[in-house]
Design an enzyme around this catalytic site. Sequence first.
Site, PDB file in Angstrom:
ATOM      1  N   LYS A  68       0.853  -1.194   0.000  1.00 34.63           N
ATOM      2  CA  LYS A  68       0.000   0.000   0.000  1.00 34.63           C
ATOM      3  C   LYS A  68       0.879   1.231   0.000  1.00 34.63           C
ATOM      4  O   LYS A  68       1.879   1.296   0.718  1.00 34.63           O
ATOM      5  CB  LYS A  68      -0.843  -0.036   1.291  1.00 34.63           C
ATOM      6  CG  LYS A  68      -1.875   1.039   1.396  1.00 34.63           C
ATOM      7  CD  LYS A  68      -3.167   0.677   0.686  1.00 34.63           C
ATOM      8  CE  LYS A  68      -4.098   1.863   0.507  1.00 34.63           C
ATOM      9  NZ  LYS A  68      -3.721   2.717  -0.658  1.00 34.63           N
ATOM     10  N   LYS A  92       5.210   2.123   8.341  1.00 35.29           N
ATOM     11  CA  LYS A  92       4.017   2.877   8.749  1.00 35.29           C
ATOM     12  C   LYS A  92       2.821   1.922   8.906  1.00 35.29           C
ATOM     13  O   LYS A  92       2.125   1.951   9.912  1.00 35.29           O
ATOM     14  CB  LYS A  92       3.716   3.928   7.671  1.00 35.29           C
ATOM     15  CG  LYS A  92       2.782   5.014   8.096  1.00 35.29           C
ATOM     16  CD  LYS A  92       2.443   5.937   6.921  1.00 35.29           C
ATOM     17  CE  LYS A  92       3.640   6.693   6.371  1.00 35.29           C
ATOM     18  NZ  LYS A  92       3.238   7.670   5.320  1.00 35.29           N
ATOM     19  N   LYS A 104       5.169   2.283  -2.995  1.00 28.26           N
ATOM     20  CA  LYS A 104       5.078   3.694  -3.412  1.00 28.26           C
ATOM     21  C   LYS A 104       5.223   3.755  -4.917  1.00 28.26           C
ATOM     22  O   LYS A 104       5.806   2.857  -5.527  1.00 28.26           O
ATOM     23  CB  LYS A 104       6.200   4.509  -2.765  1.00 28.26           C
ATOM     24  CG  LYS A 104       5.884   5.983  -2.664  1.00 28.26           C
ATOM     25  CD  LYS A 104       4.936   6.236  -1.505  1.00 28.26           C
ATOM     26  CE  LYS A 104       4.651   7.684  -1.262  1.00 28.26           C
ATOM     27  NZ  LYS A 104       4.073   7.859   0.086  1.00 28.26           N
ATOM     28  N   THR A 188      -4.889  12.651   6.716  1.00 32.10           N
ATOM     29  CA  THR A 188      -3.487  12.748   7.137  1.00 32.10           C
ATOM     30  C   THR A 188      -3.368  13.784   8.252  1.00 32.10           C
ATOM     31  O   THR A 188      -2.761  13.539   9.299  1.00 32.10           O
ATOM     32  CB  THR A 188      -2.586  13.132   5.939  1.00 32.10           C
ATOM     33  OG1 THR A 188      -2.827  12.186   4.901  1.00 32.10           O
ATOM     34  CG2 THR A 188      -1.119  13.120   6.302  1.00 32.10           C
ATOM     35  N   ASN A 219      -2.411  19.408   0.923  1.00 27.47           N
ATOM     36  CA  ASN A 219      -3.518  18.708   1.570  1.00 27.47           C
ATOM     37  C   ASN A 219      -3.254  18.470   3.058  1.00 27.47           C
ATOM     38  O   ASN A 219      -4.124  18.648   3.899  1.00 27.47           O
ATOM     39  CB  ASN A 219      -3.750  17.384   0.828  1.00 27.47           C
ATOM     40  CG  ASN A 219      -4.861  16.573   1.444  1.00 27.47           C
ATOM     41  OD1 ASN A 219      -5.861  17.122   1.892  1.00 27.47           O
ATOM     42  ND2 ASN A 219      -4.689  15.280   1.493  1.00 27.47           N
ATOM     43  N   SER A 356      -7.251   5.220   4.165  1.00 25.00           N
ATOM     44  CA  SER A 356      -7.197   4.438   2.920  1.00 25.00           C
ATOM     45  C   SER A 356      -7.596   2.989   3.200  1.00 25.00           C
ATOM     46  O   SER A 356      -8.312   2.356   2.422  1.00 25.00           O
ATOM     47  CB  SER A 356      -5.781   4.442   2.339  1.00 25.00           C
ATOM     48  OG  SER A 356      -5.583   5.572   1.522  1.00 25.00           O
TER      49      SER A 356
END
Length: 427
Positions: A68, A92, A104, A188, A219, A356
């Site tokens: 992810k 994470k 990523k 986030t 964001n 997510s």
Amino acid sequence: MLDSLLSDANQRLEKALRYVTLCEDAIERLKYPKASLTVSIPVRLDDGSLRMFQGYRVRYDDSRGPTKGGVRFHPNVTLDEVQSLAFWMTFKCAALSLPFGGAKGGITLNPKELSKFELERLSRGYIDAIADFIGPDVDIPAPDVYTNPMIMGWMMDQYSTIRRQITPGVVTGKPITMGGSLGRETATAMGAFFVMQAILPRFGLPPAGTTVAVQGFGNAGAVIAELLYRAGYKVVAVSDSQGAIYASQGLDIPSIRQFKESSRGIKAVYCQGTVCNIIEHEVLTNAELLTLNVDVLIPAALENQITAANANDIKAKYIFEVANGPITSEADQLLEAKGIHVFPDILVNAGGVTVSYFEWVQNRNGLYWSLEEVNRRLEAKMTEETEKIWAIAQELTISMRTAAYVHALNRLGEAIRAKGTRDYYVN
Ligand code: GLU
């Protein structure tokens, strides 16, 4: 052979390894990305010419589940950077106990140079190129720097076209009408806010009177600045890629956001419209913002902002990493020696990937949650893992960063050992 950014990221792993008993298989596996894909994406520009773009997708480790991580559109994107970002995602997801490994992606470009149609063709072209490398049970892209729900929608649609099946769970951070989750866009910053709420009272820092500087007004940065402003913190400085503004009496964040949206810049804020001259402010550079005399510093832009070159000039006592990798491992040591408390990216900015995960769960169930439900679950998750990492840091007298890695490594080690064959060969 590892190159610079990834080997810097690996330093964190090395440090944490001293505090965990991990099977050798796990240590060896975690040093290398599982798979790295480099693609060339042909895009027909609006003027009829063809331009090739370089894109990447890295799946770092999938011991704990499908991989992810976001997709970044930025001129500085390189394979090395994407690998380090995928490494951080692995830790994470483990630190937050999400059933995912880390990945990523990125495309090297300045998205501001492309028209909306060109951007759409590029986003779809990227999915054409990586379609066999991703999937709802394999690897799930999401937004990152300069990518947004619109782009995620195109990507999900393209994947569904290729597979001839509507597949919402292949990408997260989508528009709500395409299976996105409520609360994903602010997640986030919201997650970082919950971490700060769990931490700052322990240091006797109530909102009123606590000064904050935020680097980055995308964001994550703009939303955390507003959440803190609304909670009563004094946000004295914010910046975007063009520069920073500072006012010792505090900035009016909601109007700055409004002007940023209309003018695409923050410097113009107090010189246009009705709020002009309400608050006197100074214009600073991004580098100057980092060294302001504030209580809390929030880097929320890009990696490598605090390095050995400026670490000794940092005056904030608490740093919350909302960006990924804003502090180099060398700078970490210098900040620690100065008694500055750093709260690491793999915890502080994990709210994005946590929602997510919620989006992916909702896509698989076909049942959608209210905003209150999303935020309630996000707060529970962020607070629970912050407490656990805090306890590890206290028990072992280590930094919150090392504690977060120890916490993640314990979970990763278990998963790798459970699948491994080492016991059969070595015992
Ligand atoms: N790009 C975000 C991050 O760095 C979110 C990743 C995701 O949602 O998968 O954590």
